[in-house]
Design an enzyme around this catalytic site. Structure first.
Site, PDB file in Angstrom:
ATOM      1  N   ASP A  67      42.490  49.762  39.728  1.00  0.00           N
ATOM      2  CA  ASP A  67      40.991  50.059  39.682  1.00  0.00           C
ATOM      3  C   ASP A  67      40.554  50.201  41.165  1.00  0.00           C
ATOM      4  OD1 ASP A  67      41.368  47.149  40.234  1.00  0.00           O
ATOM      5  OD2 ASP A  67      40.706  46.511  38.275  1.00  0.00           O
ATOM      6  N   ASN A 135      36.717  35.917  32.623  1.00  0.00           N
ATOM      7  CA  ASN A 135      36.159  36.393  31.309  1.00  0.00           C
ATOM      8  C   ASN A 135      37.325  36.974  30.217  1.00  0.00           C
ATOM      9  OD1 ASN A 135      36.458  38.924  32.510  1.00  0.00           O
ATOM     10  ND2 ASN A 135      34.278  39.536  32.128  1.00  0.00           N
ATOM     11  N   HIS A 137      39.222  39.576  31.615  1.00  0.00           N
ATOM     12  CA  HIS A 137      39.516  41.130  31.662  1.00  0.00           C
ATOM     13  C   HIS A 137      40.843  41.222  32.604  1.00  0.00           C
ATOM     14  CE1 HIS A 137      37.042  41.065  35.889  1.00  0.00           C
ATOM     15  NE2 HIS A 137      38.495  40.856  36.149  1.00  0.00           N
ATOM     16  N   GLU A 142      36.596  45.310  30.530  1.00  0.00           N
ATOM     17  CA  GLU A 142      35.655  43.999  30.232  1.00  0.00           C
ATOM     18  C   GLU A 142      35.631  43.708  28.681  1.00  0.00           C
ATOM     19  OE1 GLU A 142      34.970  42.185  32.831  1.00  0.00           O
ATOM     20  OE2 GLU A 142      33.943  43.465  34.157  1.00  0.00           O
TER      21      GLU A 142
HETATM   22  C1  F6R Z   1      41.757  43.447  40.440  1.00  0.00           C
HETATM   23  C2  F6R Z   1      41.821  43.526  39.162  1.00  0.00           C
HETATM   24  C3  F6R Z   1      40.993  42.275  38.417  1.00  0.00           C
HETATM   25  C4  F6R Z   1      41.339  40.932  39.042  1.00  0.00           C
HETATM   26  C5  F6R Z   1      40.725  39.771  38.241  1.00  0.00           C
HETATM   27  C6  F6R Z   1      41.195  38.516  38.957  1.00  0.00           C
HETATM   28  O1  F6R Z   1      42.285  44.693  40.876  1.00  0.00           O
HETATM   29  O2  F6R Z   1      41.801  44.427  38.517  1.00  0.00           O
HETATM   30  O3  F6R Z   1      41.451  42.323  37.077  1.00  0.00           O
HETATM   31  O4  F6R Z   1      42.939  41.093  38.974  1.00  0.00           O
HETATM   32  O5  F6R Z   1      39.313  39.988  38.411  1.00  0.00           O
HETATM   33  O6  F6R Z   1      40.619  38.338  40.210  1.00  0.00           O
HETATM   34  P1  F6R Z   1      41.094  37.249  41.216  1.00  0.00           P
HETATM   35  O7  F6R Z   1      42.559  37.457  41.588  1.00  0.00           O
HETATM   36  O8  F6R Z   1      40.105  37.338  42.459  1.00  0.00           O
HETATM   37  O9  F6R Z   1      40.592  35.928  40.551  1.00  0.00           O
END
Ligand code: F6R
Length: 242
Positions: A67, A135, A137, A142
């Site tokens: 992303d 959450n 995702h 989301e």
């Molecule tokens: C990042 C992404 C997100 C993160 C998720 C967890 O490219 O796609 O889905 O993997 O938000 O983030 P952290 O590792 O910072 O808790």
């Protein structure tokens, strides 16, 4: 789902790097799907060490990231392109031309179509690394009332904006939209590594592993994938019955 429980974050990072190492050894021209965020940073550090100390060769590897924020250019230090360059790509021998991150600047429809076509033309993703949002995702898919299959533009959930504020000057500076691989794009990866660390992810990880498959917990769809390895530390697995 295979669940690999580690003592702590360092052990998680080493284990994930070992599996990526094996993938690159097995198929030097493999397609790796990569994630940003805090969780994979330790894994990337281990891979950099493996490159420096054990000659792990990335010269033929191609990467596709999950992303990118809308509106940020790659030289913006909050962009995911910048993150990947600095956390990994600049420290290993991967040609930058082999590294791909969704384009957050051009028209979203074009960016999404181009990204799906790119992944298809590469022959799909051999191994996709995922982190887990608070959450549920994955990528920026989301919680919603349905799963979106292909790469698409999303409005970020307030919980995600709040969680990501730690990387920005303040909450107002966090972009509200992003381009993300879709759930179908992710599920087509031949192997998936889901990395989860810390007590604050314990509830959601339990829902992902043991709860119903629902777009309200996007990562729950991984229960249907034939080759998922969850690598999580004891704290993250503290509420999961195994
Ligand atoms: C990042 C992404 C997100 C993160 C998720 C967890 O490219 O796609 O889905 O993997 O938000 O983030 P952290 O590792 O910072 O808790």
């Amino acid at each position: 789902m295979r669940i690999h429980k580690t003592k702590n974050y360092d052990e998680l990072s080493r284990k994930a790097a070992d599996l990526i190492f094996a993938q690159v050894m097995l198929r030097p021209a493999c397609v790796l799907g990569l994630a940003t965020g805090s969780t994979p940073i330790g894994t990337y550090q281990c891979l950099i060490q493996d490159h420096q100390n054990k000659g792990l060769d990335f010269s033929q590897v191609v990467t596709v990231n999950l992303d990118e924020y809308r509106g940020l250019t790659g030289d913006n230090d909050q962009s995911y392109r910048y993150f990947m360059n600095h956390q990994l790509f600049h420290h290993i021998n991967i040609p930058l031309s082999h590294t791909n991150v969704p384009n957050g600047i051009i028209a979203p429809d074009k960016a999404c179509d181009e990204y799906e076509r790119l992944i298809r033309n590469l022959g799909g993703i051999d191994m996709q690394v995922l982190g887990l949002g608070h959450n549920g995702h994955i990528g920026f898919n989301e919680p919603a009332d349905h799963f979106v299959a292909d790469t698409h533009q999303v409005d970020l959930a307030q919980k995600t904006i709040d969680a990501n504020t730690r990387f920005f000057a303040n909450v107002d500076a966090v972009p509200r939209q992003a381009i993300t691989m879709g759930i179908g794009t992710i599920m087509k990866a031949r192997k998936i590594l889901l990395l989860v660390s810390g007590e604050e992810k314990a509830d959601i990880l339990n829902q992902v592993i043991n709860g119903p498959i629902t777009p309200l917990v996007p990562a729950s769809i991984l229960q249907l994938h034939p080759d998922v390895t969850v690598i999580a530390d004891e704290a993250a697995l503290s509420k999961t019955a195994l």
